[in-house]
Write an enzyme that holds these catalytic residues in place. Structure first.
Site, PDB file in Angstrom:
ATOM      1  CG  HIS A 199     -21.600 -44.193  84.368  1.00 52.75           C
ATOM      2  ND1 HIS A 199     -20.433 -44.541  83.763  1.00 52.75           N
ATOM      3  CD2 HIS A 199     -21.824 -42.901  84.029  1.00 52.75           C
ATOM      4  CE1 HIS A 199     -19.957 -43.511  83.085  1.00 52.75           C
ATOM      5  NE2 HIS A 199     -20.779 -42.495  83.232  1.00 52.75           N
ATOM      6  CG  ASP A 249     -20.647 -48.107  84.219  1.00 51.89           C
ATOM      7  OD1 ASP A 249     -21.199 -48.025  83.114  1.00 51.89           O
ATOM      8  OD2 ASP A 249     -19.961 -47.195  84.732  1.00 51.89           O
TER       9      ASP A 249
END
Ligand code: XUL
Ligand code: CO
Length: 439
Positions: free
Chosen positions: A101, A104
């Protein structure tokens, strides 16, 4: 290369008789199954969020994961160090792909400009790491569920300004994926759903989600991103009802909004079981529509109704998964992404290796058994035999849509009471249990 896992060297194949905990027993990357190397069949991917960002907290207690490389700060230095550790891990575990993501890999800042600059920076860092290691991006995605602004949803938010924030985030996440040569991009509707219909205009929200996806497709074409777009079904968590409930619901939504040509599905095991289905069922539904794109490989615990994201270690399940994958001719852009986390009690860095080895070996053994089932032929033969009457002239006529109810009445009245055959379920299960893995 860095050395954050000094006690672990590159994990190698040692064969089923090995007792070395840090070796593969079934995953032999270059060994061929049905003429193709295992690594190309399985296309394993490591998820950045579970491997690098999951502290193993649960609703009852704090995180337990030991991550000596992570100072817990939202600085770019910390983000870069995580990337360093991650690529050491990918190299040592011998996994070719990864997934992330946006949030992240790079910290969200106070303004969109600063957040985008952080993301751009980390994309350059990861690009360089991909270059030097040969690792590739299976797919990217945007985290549209973590920030408090998405409390009521992102693309389905009742507030249009939230929708705009989500759109800007997806735009940049697609850019990041494109720049890193990603083979796909996932839309998991994190908070797209509702907690109560009392405050929800469902059909309006669904129309907005369709507009969102359509804009993403237009953007993808505008920038020349060739990767696949996937929708990931999930029935519940975090909302009481997620719009992307299961494979059939997603396919219906895509068809209704004329998006089916642009999307396939990313099917996740624990989401399938939360929907009351087996993973095999979900894969069959997706594959039958020509829309099985990729797999989030994990599993739940039969005693828990939560999305626990266990590593996939159930051999019946991995066999069933790989049978569907082989039958559809293998992945094209997709792969097996370990959307899986260690148990809270498995907090040592080395447990990252044990958990991935367990998952990889289970999938590899599943692949070998699936290939052996196909080579053995008994299960496929019994299936073909079960439908043999449909291969008759009458069966073909019906299937081609060339038959009438009157003709069938005529047939039924002259053919007498049908002769039925056993479904042979126990025989099939017994054959399955006795097939040895290939190789
Ligand atoms: C959540 C989940 C996500 C998606 C990507 O249950 O599976 O990690 O795979 O957003
Ligand atoms: Co997932």
């Amino acid at each position: 290369m860095s050395n954050y896992f000094p006690d672990v060297s590159r994990i190698c194949y040692a064969g089923p008789d090995s007792r070395d905990p840090l070796a593969f027993k079934w995953y032999d990357p270059e060994a061929t199954v049905e003429g193709k190397p295992m690594r190309e069949h399985l296309r394993f991917a490591c998820s950045y969020w579970h491997t690098m960002r999951n502290l193993l907290a649960d609703p009852f207690g704090a995180g337990t994961a030991q991550m000596p490389w992570d100072d817990g700060s939202d600085t770019l230095e910390n983000a870069e160090r995580r990337a360093e550790v991650f690529f050491e891990f990918l190299t040592k575990i011998n996994i070719d792909f990864y997934c992330f993501h946006d949030r992240d890999i790079a910290p969200e800042a106070h303004s969109i400009e600063e957040t985008n600059a952080n993301l751009d920076h980390m994309v350059r860092v990861l690009g360089a790491k991909q270059q030097s290691s040969g690792k590739r991006l299976l797919w990217g995605t945007a985290c549209l569920f973590g920030h408090p602004r998405y409390v009521h949803g992102a693309a389905s938010a009742p507030n249009v300004d939230v929708f705009a924030h989500a759109a800007s985030q997806v735009r940049r996440a697609i850019d990041a994926t494109h720049q890193l040569g990603g083979e796909g991009y996932v839309f998991w509707g994190g908070r797209e759903g509702y907690d109560t219909l009392l405050n929800t205009d469902m059909s309006r929200e669904l129309d907005h989600v369709a507009c969102f996806l359509r804009m993403a497709v237009e953007y993808k074409k505008r920038i020349g991103f060739q990767g696949a777009f996937y929708l990931e079904p999930k029935p519940k968590e975090p909302t009481a009802h997620q719009y992307d409930y299961d494979a059939a619901t997603c396919l219906n939504f895509l068809r209704e909004h004329d998006l089916l040509d642009e999307f396939s599905l990313n099917i996740e095991t624990n989401h399938a079981t939360l929907a009351g289905h087996s993973m095999e069922h979900e894969l069959e539904v997706a594959a039958a529509a020509g829309a099985l794109g990729s797999i989030d490989a994990n599993m739940g615990d039969a005693h828990l109704g939560w999305d626990t994201d266990h590593f996939p270690t159930d051999l019946y399940m991995t066999t069933a998964i790989m049978r569907v994958v082989l039958r559809m001719g293998g992945f094209v852009t997709g792969g097996l992404n370990f959307d899986a986390k260690r148990r809270r009690g498995s907090f040592e860095p080395v447990d990252l290796f044990h958990s991935h080895i367990a998952g990889m070996d289970a999938c590899a053994r599943g692949l070998r058994v699936a290939a052996a089932i196909r080579a053995d032929g008994r299960i496929d033969d019994l299936l073909a035999e079960r439908y043999a009457s449909w291969d008759s002239a009458l069966g073909r006529k019906i299937a081609n849509g060339e038959c009438t109810l009157e003709e069938l009445e005529q047939h039924a009245s002259t053919s007498g009471e049908p002769t039925l055959k056993s479904g042979r379920e126990e025989l099939l299960r017994s054959i399955l249990n006795n097939i040895r893995p290939e190789g």
